[in-house]
Design a protein around this motif. Structure first.
Motif, PDB file in Angstrom:
ATOM      1  N   ASN A  36      -6.595  11.303   0.730  1.00  0.00           N
ATOM      2  CA  ASN A  36      -5.956  10.068   0.304  1.00  0.00           C
ATOM      3  C   ASN A  36      -7.077   8.652   0.757  1.00  0.00           C
ATOM      4  O   ASN A  36      -7.494   8.472   1.929  1.00  0.00           O
ATOM      5  CB  ASN A  36      -4.896   9.872   1.351  1.00  0.00           C
ATOM      6  N   THR A  38      -6.742   5.664  -1.648  1.00  0.00           N
ATOM      7  CA  THR A  38      -6.025   4.786  -2.085  1.00  0.00           C
ATOM      8  C   THR A  38      -4.327   4.804  -2.511  1.00  0.00           C
ATOM      9  O   THR A  38      -3.655   4.032  -2.672  1.00  0.00           O
ATOM     10  CB  THR A  38      -6.483   4.297  -3.733  1.00  0.00           C
ATOM     11  N   SER A  39      -4.059   5.942  -1.940  1.00  0.00           N
ATOM     12  CA  SER A  39      -2.493   6.332  -2.124  1.00  0.00           C
ATOM     13  C   SER A  39      -1.733   5.832  -0.861  1.00  0.00           C
ATOM     14  O   SER A  39      -2.312   4.729  -0.438  1.00  0.00           O
ATOM     15  CB  SER A  39      -2.466   7.825  -2.064  1.00  0.00           C
ATOM     16  N   ASP A 155      -7.823  11.277  -4.273  1.00  0.00           N
ATOM     17  CA  ASP A 155      -6.448  10.673  -4.504  1.00  0.00           C
ATOM     18  C   ASP A 155      -5.990  11.490  -5.644  1.00  0.00           C
ATOM     19  O   ASP A 155      -4.972  10.855  -6.217  1.00  0.00           O
ATOM     20  CB  ASP A 155      -6.842   9.253  -5.080  1.00  0.00           C
ATOM     21  N   ALA A 170      -4.976  10.168 -10.246  1.00  0.00           N
ATOM     22  CA  ALA A 170      -4.519   9.251  -9.191  1.00  0.00           C
ATOM     23  C   ALA A 170      -3.633   8.316  -9.672  1.00  0.00           C
ATOM     24  O   ALA A 170      -2.857   7.886  -8.686  1.00  0.00           O
ATOM     25  CB  ALA A 170      -5.937   8.466  -8.609  1.00  0.00           C
TER      26      ALA A 170
END
Length: 340
Positions: A36, A38-39, A155, A170
């Protein structure tokens, strides 16, 4: 008798356990993200690996006390329960979010500290490496669901679609909601996808119609009941026997008012004889009886009264005496009997 009670209790416990196990079977792993960057973030702004669970039923189920693990050694049937629990991460109780509603989702953060929150697990999830995740019931023995996840790029997530799993990019990761939902999907397309045969929308429409009809029926029934009571009240108010009662009440209030004034004046003067009060009250009561006597509809009361109209004959006899000669007797004027 005791044997029967023990047998019945055993059957009841077995049926309850079966129902709970059946409810646990409706909880399954739905999506996993191991790297993770950018989540989603947790409450502290940190980005950690996460696991999403889904309740496939339409009823609420509490998953507290259930376990996650990434250690395949727990699959050994000869391993004791305490040893198996040591290799697992438990879902803590004390958070209402663990009660997953029907068709709802819940996300847990891995590689974290449980002290940070009830949804934070100490479960070790390696970054960008293949791994196996198992989801166990509260007895730490029954495997509810499991998935083998390939190495994922940053992502990317591994998501379920029906009974199939696939890697999602993503931009298509969907934590906390249903998988494979297009952001540009129209409401009509979503409805068609979720309810292809139209049963849901049909039941919803029929339910709304019947609910509106029930509300209208209740409204008009109450309105009709109110109007009937109002008509009955008007008929009773317009009947003749009410008038004497109204007159009686008015006269009673008037007598009470006059008596109150007299008593107040008597208290001020502090010397008026009580007989004056009694006489005034008696006169007021007499007036009340005389006024109310002929209030009845259709009844005429005739009282005898002395009019004195027969006295004219005697008056005429008196004035005519000087004109009569002394040698003749005055004629007798017949008198009319008095009518009483």
């Amino acid at each position: 008798m005791n044997k029967i009670k023990i047998l019945f209790s055993g059957l009841l416990l077995a049926s309850t356990s079966g129902l709970m196990a059946q409810g646990a079977k409706n909880i399954r792993i739905n999506e996993v993200l191991t790297n993770n960057t950018t989540s989603i973030q947790d409450e502290y702004g940190q980005r950690e690996a996460w696991i999403e669970l889904e309740n496939t039923s339409f009823t609420t189920y509490n998953i507290r006390g259930m376990y996650f693990t990434t250690d395949r050694s727990v699959l050994d049937p000869n391993m004791s329960v305490p040893e198996r629990i040591k290799r697992m991460s438990v879902i803590p109780s004390g958070d209402t979010r663990t009660q997953i509603g029907g068709r709802q989702h819940l996300v847990f953060f891995c590689n974290s500290n449980p002290a940070q929150g009830k949804l934070h697990l100490s479960l070790r999830v390696p970054v960008s490496e293949p791994l196996w995740i198992g989801f166990y019931n509260g007895n730490a023995t029954e495997l509810i669901d499991s998935v083998s996840i390939p190495a994922l790029a940053a992502d990317q997530s591994y998501a379920r679609h029906g009974n199939e799993w696939s890697v999602k990019s993503a931009e298509n990761v969907t934590p906390g909601i249903e998988n494979f939902i297009k952001t540009d999907e129209t409401k009509d397309a979503k409805l068609k996808r979720e309810d292809p045969h139209g049963f849901g929308i049909t039941l919803l429409a029929m339910g709304i119609v019947f609910f509106c009809l029930a509300v209208l029926f209740l409204f008009f029934w109450l309105f009709g009941l109110l109007m009937r009571h109002m008509e009955t009240a008007k008929k009773v108010a317009n009947t003749q026997p009410i008038k004497p009662i109204t007159k009686t009440v008015e006269m009673t209030m008037e007598v009470g008012h006059k008596t109150n004034i007299i008593l107040q004046e008597g208290l001020k003067t502090k010397g008026i004889d009580k007989e004056v009060y009694i006489a005034v009250i008696s006169m007021a009561l007499k007036q009340y009886q005389d006024d109310v006597h002929d209030v009845e509809s259709g009844i005429i009361t005739i009282k005898s009264h002395q009019t004195g109209w027969a006295d004219e004959g005697s008056q005429m006899t008196h004035f005519s005496k000087p004109m009569i000669p002394t040698s003749h007797k005055a004629p007798k004027i017949p008198t009319t009997p008095e009518i009483r």
